[in-house]
Design a protein around this motif. Sequence first.
Motif, PDB file in Angstrom:
ATOM      1  N   THR A  25      94.206  23.669 -48.780  1.00  0.00           N
ATOM      2  CA  THR A  25      92.971  24.458 -48.861  1.00  0.00           C
ATOM      3  C   THR A  25      91.847  23.633 -49.483  1.00  0.00           C
ATOM      4  OG1 THR A  25      94.258  26.483 -49.073  1.00  0.00           O
ATOM      5  CG2 THR A  25      91.955  26.583 -49.740  1.00  0.00           C
ATOM      6  N   VAL A  26      92.156  22.939 -50.569  1.00  0.00           N
ATOM      7  CA  VAL A  26      91.140  22.100 -51.228  1.00  0.00           C
ATOM      8  C   VAL A  26      90.658  21.019 -50.267  1.00  0.00           C
ATOM      9  CG1 VAL A  26      90.697  20.495 -53.130  1.00  0.00           C
ATOM     10  CG2 VAL A  26      92.005  22.570 -53.546  1.00  0.00           C
ATOM     11  N   LYS A  27      91.575  20.392 -49.554  1.00  0.00           N
ATOM     12  CA  LYS A  27      91.191  19.354 -48.586  1.00  0.00           C
ATOM     13  C   LYS A  27      90.321  19.937 -47.479  1.00  0.00           C
ATOM     14  CE  LYS A  27      94.987  16.111 -49.120  1.00  0.00           C
ATOM     15  NZ  LYS A  27      96.085  15.425 -48.464  1.00  0.00           N
ATOM     16  N   ARG A  28      90.705  21.096 -46.967  1.00  0.00           N
ATOM     17  CA  ARG A  28      89.947  21.727 -45.881  1.00  0.00           C
ATOM     18  C   ARG A  28      88.525  22.086 -46.333  1.00  0.00           C
ATOM     19  NH1 ARG A  28      93.669  24.838 -44.478  1.00  0.00           N
ATOM     20  NH2 ARG A  28      93.125  26.643 -45.734  1.00  0.00           N
ATOM     21  N   ILE A  29      88.391  22.637 -47.516  1.00  0.00           N
ATOM     22  CA  ILE A  29      87.073  22.991 -48.052  1.00  0.00           C
ATOM     23  C   ILE A  29      86.234  21.744 -48.264  1.00  0.00           C
ATOM     24  CG2 ILE A  29      85.881  23.918 -50.077  1.00  0.00           C
ATOM     25  CD1 ILE A  29      88.254  25.918 -50.320  1.00  0.00           C
ATOM     26  N   THR A  30      86.840  20.707 -48.818  1.00  0.00           N
ATOM     27  CA  THR A  30      86.116  19.458 -49.072  1.00  0.00           C
ATOM     28  C   THR A  30      85.653  18.825 -47.771  1.00  0.00           C
ATOM     29  OG1 THR A  30      87.454  19.119 -51.050  1.00  0.00           O
ATOM     30  CG2 THR A  30      86.238  17.234 -50.237  1.00  0.00           C
ATOM     31  N   LYS A  31      86.522  18.786 -46.788  1.00  0.00           N
ATOM     32  CA  LYS A  31      86.149  18.222 -45.488  1.00  0.00           C
ATOM     33  C   LYS A  31      85.019  19.017 -44.840  1.00  0.00           C
ATOM     34  CE  LYS A  31      90.021  15.668 -43.659  1.00  0.00           C
ATOM     35  NZ  LYS A  31      90.953  15.544 -42.544  1.00  0.00           N
ATOM     36  N   ALA A  32      85.037  20.332 -45.007  1.00  0.00           N
ATOM     37  CA  ALA A  32      84.010  21.183 -44.401  1.00  0.00           C
ATOM     38  C   ALA A  32      82.630  20.944 -45.014  1.00  0.00           C
ATOM     39  CB  ALA A  32      84.400  22.653 -44.544  1.00  0.00           C
ATOM     40  N   HIS A  33      82.592  20.497 -46.268  1.00  0.00           N
ATOM     41  CA  HIS A  33      81.321  20.311 -46.958  1.00  0.00           C
ATOM     42  C   HIS A  33      80.849  18.866 -47.029  1.00  0.00           C
ATOM     43  CE1 HIS A  33      80.805  24.442 -48.074  1.00  0.00           C
ATOM     44  NE2 HIS A  33      82.069  24.494 -48.457  1.00  0.00           N
ATOM     45  N   THR A  34      81.590  17.952 -46.441  1.00  0.00           N
ATOM     46  CA  THR A  34      81.186  16.549 -46.437  1.00  0.00           C
ATOM     47  C   THR A  34      81.329  15.992 -45.030  1.00  0.00           C
ATOM     48  OG1 THR A  34      83.399  15.733 -46.938  1.00  0.00           O
ATOM     49  CG2 THR A  34      81.972  16.171 -48.825  1.00  0.00           C
ATOM     50  N   ASN A  35      80.586  14.987 -44.755  1.00  0.00           N
ATOM     51  CA  ASN A  35      80.713  14.290 -43.477  1.00  0.00           C
ATOM     52  C   ASN A  35      81.241  12.880 -43.703  1.00  0.00           C
ATOM     53  OD1 ASN A  35      79.765  16.408 -41.890  1.00  0.00           O
ATOM     54  ND2 ASN A  35      77.649  15.869 -42.356  1.00  0.00           N
ATOM     55  N   ARG A  36      82.083  12.748 -44.699  1.00  0.00           N
ATOM     56  CA  ARG A  36      82.606  11.442 -45.062  1.00  0.00           C
ATOM     57  C   ARG A  36      84.124  11.466 -45.030  1.00  0.00           C
ATOM     58  NH1 ARG A  36      79.298   9.122 -49.952  1.00  0.00           N
ATOM     59  NH2 ARG A  36      79.135   7.380 -48.521  1.00  0.00           N
ATOM     60  N   PRO A  37      84.722  10.316 -44.806  1.00  0.00           N
ATOM     61  CA  PRO A  37      86.183  10.259 -44.868  1.00  0.00           C
ATOM     62  C   PRO A  37      86.646  10.460 -46.313  1.00  0.00           C
ATOM     63  CG  PRO A  37      85.249   8.085 -44.479  1.00  0.00           C
ATOM     64  CD  PRO A  37      84.112   9.053 -44.436  1.00  0.00           C
ATOM     65  N   LEU A  38      87.798  11.092 -46.468  1.00  0.00           N
ATOM     66  CA  LEU A  38      88.324  11.380 -47.799  1.00  0.00           C
ATOM     67  C   LEU A  38      89.546  10.517 -48.070  1.00  0.00           C
ATOM     68  CD1 LEU A  38      88.204  15.271 -47.621  1.00  0.00           C
ATOM     69  CD2 LEU A  38      86.488  13.739 -48.574  1.00  0.00           C
ATOM     70  N   SER A  39      89.658  10.031 -49.302  1.00  0.00           N
ATOM     71  CA  SER A  39      90.845   9.265 -49.658  1.00  0.00           C
ATOM     72  C   SER A  39      92.041  10.205 -49.771  1.00  0.00           C
ATOM     73  CB  SER A  39      90.626   8.505 -50.969  1.00  0.00           C
ATOM     74  OG  SER A  39      90.507   9.402 -52.044  1.00  0.00           O
ATOM     75  N   LYS A  40      93.208   9.641 -49.802  1.00  0.00           N
ATOM     76  CA  LYS A  40      94.445  10.406 -49.724  1.00  0.00           C
ATOM     77  C   LYS A  40      94.577  11.463 -50.827  1.00  0.00           C
ATOM     78  CE  LYS A  40      99.430   9.795 -49.624  1.00  0.00           C
ATOM     79  NZ  LYS A  40     100.531   8.843 -49.724  1.00  0.00           N
ATOM     80  N   ASN A  41      94.223  11.121 -52.044  1.00  0.00           N
ATOM     81  CA  ASN A  41      94.435  12.031 -53.174  1.00  0.00           C
ATOM     82  C   ASN A  41      93.145  12.574 -53.771  1.00  0.00           C
ATOM     83  OD1 ASN A  41      97.284  11.910 -53.155  1.00  0.00           O
ATOM     84  ND2 ASN A  41      97.181   9.892 -54.105  1.00  0.00           N
TER      85      ASN A  41
END
Length: 76
Positions: free
Chosen positions: A10-26
């Motif tokens: 859920t945290v990853k999904r929310i973060t991805k929805a609010h950024t247009n940048r790649p996210l690191s693994k952790n």
Amino acid sequence: MGAAFYPRATVKRITKAHTNRPLSKNVDILIFLDYMLFMQDLVREAQIYSRQRGERGISARAVRRVREGSLRKFRG
């Protein structure tokens, strides 16, 4: 590693929805830990505010009064 104490997906999904940048693994772990530190600070400051006014517990009013100060401390 054991089960997470929070919903990582859920945290990853929310973060991805609010950024247009790649996210690191952790990155979700760091976000969650920062959130927990913020909440700890908010509750501590609200508790101090309430005690100074002779209140028994923490009220919603106390949280609203200290919210801006805590947000400023954690602004990136």
